[in-house]
Write an enzyme that holds these catalytic residues in place. Structure first.
Site, PDB file in Angstrom:
ATOM      1  N   GLY A   7       0.844  -1.202   0.000  1.00 14.52           N
ATOM      2  CA  GLY A   7       0.000   0.000   0.000  1.00 14.52           C
ATOM      3  C   GLY A   7       0.872   1.241   0.000  1.00 14.52           C
ATOM      4  CB  ALA A   8       3.799   2.149  -2.002  1.00 15.76           C
ATOM      5  N   GLY A   9       1.046   4.322  -0.725  1.00 15.87           N
ATOM      6  CA  GLY A   9       0.425   5.616  -0.991  1.00 15.87           C
ATOM      7  C   GLY A   9       1.251   6.697  -0.314  1.00 15.87           C
ATOM      8  N   GLY A  12       3.201   5.017   2.961  1.00 13.57           N
ATOM      9  CA  GLY A  12       3.997   3.880   2.490  1.00 13.57           C
ATOM     10  C   GLY A  12       4.985   4.283   1.398  1.00 13.57           C
ATOM     11  CG  ASN A 103      -2.827   7.784  11.792  1.00 14.02           C
ATOM     12  OD1 ASN A 103      -1.815   7.858  12.488  1.00 14.02           O
ATOM     13  ND2 ASN A 103      -3.135   8.679  10.875  1.00 14.02           N
ATOM     14  CE  LYS A 207      -0.314  10.810  13.884  1.00  9.45           C
ATOM     15  NZ  LYS A 207      -0.132   9.992  12.745  1.00  9.45           N
ATOM     16  CG  ASN A 211      -4.413  10.778  13.785  1.00 14.17           C
ATOM     17  OD1 ASN A 211      -3.637   9.947  14.218  1.00 14.17           O
ATOM     18  ND2 ASN A 211      -4.153  11.472  12.700  1.00 14.17           N
ATOM     19  CB  SER A 275      -4.435  10.746   5.898  1.00 15.20           C
ATOM     20  OG  SER A 275      -4.689  10.377   7.210  1.00 15.20           O
ATOM     21  CD  GLU A 287      -7.055   5.112   8.720  1.00 16.52           C
ATOM     22  OE1 GLU A 287      -6.556   6.251   8.829  1.00 16.52           O
ATOM     23  OE2 GLU A 287      -6.358   4.115   8.457  1.00 16.52           O
TER      24      GLU A 287
HETATM   25  N1  LIG Z   1      -1.089  10.624   5.023  1.00 13.62           N
HETATM   26  C1  LIG Z   1      -0.567  10.962   6.198  1.00 13.62           C
HETATM   27  O1  LIG Z   1      -0.046  12.064   6.358  1.00 13.62           O
HETATM   28  C2  LIG Z   1      -0.574   9.984   7.341  1.00 13.62           C
HETATM   29  C3  LIG Z   1      -1.279   8.785   7.285  1.00 13.62           C
HETATM   30  N2  LIG Z   1      -1.151   7.883   8.325  1.00 13.62           N
HETATM   31  C4  LIG Z   1      -1.825   6.586   8.274  1.00 13.62           C
HETATM   32  O2  LIG Z   1      -1.155   5.759   7.330  1.00 13.62           O
HETATM   33  C5  LIG Z   1      -2.066   4.792   6.785  1.00 13.62           C
HETATM   34  C6  LIG Z   1      -2.029   4.915   5.264  1.00 13.62           C
HETATM   35  O3  LIG Z   1      -2.518   6.204   4.938  1.00 13.62           O
HETATM   36  P1  LIG Z   1      -2.103   7.002   3.627  1.00 13.62           P
HETATM   37  O4  LIG Z   1      -0.743   6.647   3.204  1.00 13.62           O
HETATM   38  O5  LIG Z   1      -2.430   8.415   3.891  1.00 13.62           O
HETATM   39  O6  LIG Z   1      -3.172   6.386   2.608  1.00 13.62           O
HETATM   40  P2  LIG Z   1      -3.118   6.339   1.023  1.00 13.62           P
HETATM   41  O7  LIG Z   1      -4.517   6.135   0.580  1.00 13.62           O
HETATM   42  O8  LIG Z   1      -2.359   7.493   0.476  1.00 13.62           O
HETATM   43  O9  LIG Z   1      -2.259   5.042   0.750  1.00 13.62           O
HETATM   44  C7  LIG Z   1      -2.754   3.728   0.850  1.00 13.62           C
HETATM   45  C8  LIG Z   1      -2.439   3.060  -0.461  1.00 13.62           C
HETATM   46  O10 LIG Z   1      -2.657   1.675  -0.344  1.00 13.62           O
HETATM   47  C9  LIG Z   1      -3.215   1.226  -1.568  1.00 13.62           C
HETATM   48  N3  LIG Z   1      -3.871  -0.043  -1.363  1.00 13.62           N
HETATM   49  C10 LIG Z   1      -4.866  -0.350  -0.498  1.00 13.62           C
HETATM   50  N4  LIG Z   1      -5.212  -1.651  -0.623  1.00 13.62           N
HETATM   51  C11 LIG Z   1      -4.424  -2.157  -1.595  1.00 13.62           C
HETATM   52  C12 LIG Z   1      -4.322  -3.454  -2.192  1.00 13.62           C
HETATM   53  N5  LIG Z   1      -5.087  -4.472  -1.786  1.00 13.62           N
HETATM   54  N6  LIG Z   1      -3.416  -3.631  -3.178  1.00 13.62           N
HETATM   55  C13 LIG Z   1      -2.623  -2.608  -3.585  1.00 13.62           C
HETATM   56  N7  LIG Z   1      -2.668  -1.359  -3.054  1.00 13.62           N
HETATM   57  C14 LIG Z   1      -3.569  -1.143  -2.071  1.00 13.62           C
HETATM   58  C15 LIG Z   1      -4.193   2.340  -1.919  1.00 13.62           C
HETATM   59  O11 LIG Z   1      -4.582   2.238  -3.267  1.00 13.62           O
HETATM   60  P3  LIG Z   1      -6.018   2.832  -3.716  1.00 13.62           P
HETATM   61  O12 LIG Z   1      -5.896   4.325  -3.609  1.00 13.62           O
HETATM   62  O13 LIG Z   1      -6.139   2.318  -5.115  1.00 13.62           O
HETATM   63  O14 LIG Z   1      -7.019   2.271  -2.767  1.00 13.62           O
HETATM   64  C16 LIG Z   1      -3.337   3.571  -1.602  1.00 13.62           C
HETATM   65  O15 LIG Z   1      -2.521   3.937  -2.681  1.00 13.62           O
HETATM   66  C17 LIG Z   1      -3.452   5.144   7.373  1.00 13.62           C
HETATM   67  O16 LIG Z   1      -3.714   4.349   8.490  1.00 13.62           O
HETATM   68  C18 LIG Z   1      -3.268   6.610   7.794  1.00 13.62           C
HETATM   69  O17 LIG Z   1      -4.135   7.005   8.829  1.00 13.62           O
HETATM   70  C19 LIG Z   1      -0.307   8.094   9.385  1.00 13.62           C
HETATM   71  C20 LIG Z   1       0.388   9.260   9.481  1.00 13.62           C
HETATM   72  C21 LIG Z   1       0.266  10.321   8.508  1.00 13.62           C
HETATM   73  C1  LIG Z   2      -1.955  14.890  10.918  1.00 18.25           C
HETATM   74  C2  LIG Z   2      -1.006  13.747  10.700  1.00 18.25           C
HETATM   75  C3  LIG Z   2      -0.004  14.055   9.651  1.00 18.25           C
HETATM   76  C4  LIG Z   2      -0.233  13.640  11.989  1.00 18.25           C
HETATM   77  O1  LIG Z   2       1.002  13.053  11.847  1.00 18.25           O
HETATM   78  C5  LIG Z   2      -1.751  12.474  10.373  1.00 18.25           C
HETATM   79  O2  LIG Z   2      -1.593  11.489  11.033  1.00 18.25           O
HETATM   80  C6  LIG Z   2      -2.732  12.403   9.266  1.00 18.25           C
HETATM   81  O3  LIG Z   2      -2.824  13.279   8.411  1.00 18.25           O
HETATM   82  O4  LIG Z   2      -3.447  11.380   9.246  1.00 18.25           O
END
Ligand SMILES: NC(=O)C1=CN([C@@H]2O[C@H](COP(=O)(O)OP(=O)(O)OC[C@H]3O[C@@H](n4cnc5c(N)ncnc54)[C@H](OP(=O)(O)O)[C@@H]3O)[C@@H](O)[C@H]2O)C=CC1
Ligand SMILES: CC(C)(CO)C(=O)C(=O)O
Length: 326
Positions: A7-9, A12, A103, A207, A211, A275, A287
């Site tokens: 899940g390299a969004g 990741g 999270n 955290k 959130n 997010s 979420e």
């Molecule tokens: N963004 C932030 O600043 C922060 C986020 N977090 C936490 O990190 C976690 C991830 O969030 P975030 O990175 O923002 O989310 P994103 O949506 O940016 O990234 C998740 C990725 O996973 C992919 N994915 C999900 N299921 C699959 C699958 N079965 N196969 C392949 N790819 C898959 C998604 O694709 P698709 O879009 O196609 O579904 C998406 O690209 C969450 O729990 C969030 O709360 C924690 C700290 C900060």
């Molecule tokens: C606000 C932040 C960046 C805190 O690290 C976060 O966890 C989110 O956007 O989901």
């Protein structure tokens, strides 16, 4: 060390780049246009004040092509977790460690806390008991990510908090596998402030203050974190929610040493689109189950009054596409 990021969004993708830079043998599982872009141009990290950094790495939507890993990082949203746990099967060998960069509370969070048995809470943290059944908790390291990120275009991650790229890792038991120490060393070399801690529940709780206290207010107002903290009324609401969660924490054996005023200081608040808000804007559900709704449930069963938290949770749930209040 073979590391696969599932899940390299936003988070990741950022981790994949830094872990590769730190010397890890990193691959990514992703899909759609993000995958197409990474296959074509690699994965790029942008942050204010730093040169863009790009890595080329194996990227696929077929985890079975990558083989067993030393560490699998799961960085999907909560609602994608059940499917992710099934899909990572081919990446798991006898010693593989799973690091969750998500999270919210993992399914084992409430174990051992002085909270009455609560079906509604269990249903939020581990629906149908599926998570606990699938992954033994000793293989699961929670990684609290304090780092704001977004996928600003396919294959490009923008890091919105370059001075706060912090990872805190720990397990439910407090002990950890040597592979986790190696993983942390790679993360540090890649530029994270990374540490193993023995009080992961407290870190997760701290955290949650951010959130549920700040991000959710920013989301319902559709503002950045900086905008919420710069507006005295919304900042006061955030501080109120944080104080309620801190009171709940004290009641259930999770006191944290946090300063709500400093956490919401207008001058240091980042221009981060949370997010949650990224999901709201994209029309995806929020979420909220293992974070804000679980907190409300814990407060109810512990008899702690959290009116502001409840109000913010109700609005978050109503704004989430697939309403959990139905
Ligand atoms: N963004 C932030 O600043 C922060 C986020 N977090 C936490 O990190 C976690 C991830 O969030 P975030 O990175 O923002 O989310 P994103 O949506 O940016 O990234 C998740 C990725 O996973 C992919 N994915 C999900 N299921 C699959 C699958 N079965 N196969 C392949 N790819 C898959 C998604 O694709 P698709 O879009 O196609 O579904 C998406 O690209 C969450 O729990 C969030 O709360 C924690 C700290 C900060
Ligand atoms: C606000 C932040 C960046 C805190 O690290 C976060 O966890 C989110 O956007 O989901």
């Amino acid at each position: 060390m073979k590391i696969c990021i599932f899940g390299a969004g936003a988070v990741g993708g950022h981790m994949a780049i830094r872990l590769a830079r730190g010397g890890g043998d990193v691959s990514v599982v992703m899909r759609g246009e993000n995958l197409a872009a990474v296959r074509e141009r690699g994965l790029e990290l942008r942050a204010k004040g730093a040169e863009p950094f790009r890595v080329s790495l194996p990227a696929t939507d077929k985890p079975e092509t990558l083989g067993p890993q030393d560490v699998v990082v799961i960085s999907v949203k909560y609602r994608a977790l059940a499917a992710a746990l099934k899909a990572i099967d081919p990446l798991i060998g006898p010693d593989t460690q799973i690091v969750s960069a998500m999270n919210g509370m993992p399914w084992w969070f409430a174990e051992g806390l002085p909270i009455a048995e609560d079906e509604a809470l269990s249903a939020l943290l581990d629906p149908g008991g599926a998570f606990g059944r699938t992954v033994p908790s000793e293989r699961w390291t929670a990684c609290v990510v304090t780092s704001g990120n977004m996928v600003s275009e396919p294959g490009v991650i923008t890091n919105t908090t370059p001075d706060k790229n912090r990872l805190r890792l720990g397990t439910s038991s407090g002990s950890f596998h040597p592979l986790i120490a190696e993983f942390v060393a790679i993360a540090k070399t890649g530029g994270y402030d990374a540490e193993i801690v023995d009080d992961i529940r407290h870190q997760i709780w701290s955290k949650l203050l951010i959130n549920a206290g700040i991000s959710s207010v920013a989301t319902v107002c559709e503002k950045t974190v900086a905008e919420i903290c710069q507006n005295p009324r919304t900042r006061a609401l955030s501080i109120g929610v944080i104080e309620e969660i801190m009171a709940l924490g004290r009641a259930i054996g999770l006191p944290v040493d946090a300063d709500p005023e400093a956490m919401t200081a207008p001058e240091t608040a980042p221009p981060h689109v949370t997010s949650f808000l990224q999901d709201l804007r994209a029309g995806r559900p929020l979420e909220i189950e293992n974070g804000i709704l679980a907190l409300v449930e814990m407060a109810k069963s512990s008899g702690v009054d959290t009116p502001r938290l409840e109000a913010v949770a109700a609005v978050m749930a109503a704004r989430s596409q697939a309403s959990v209040l139905d």
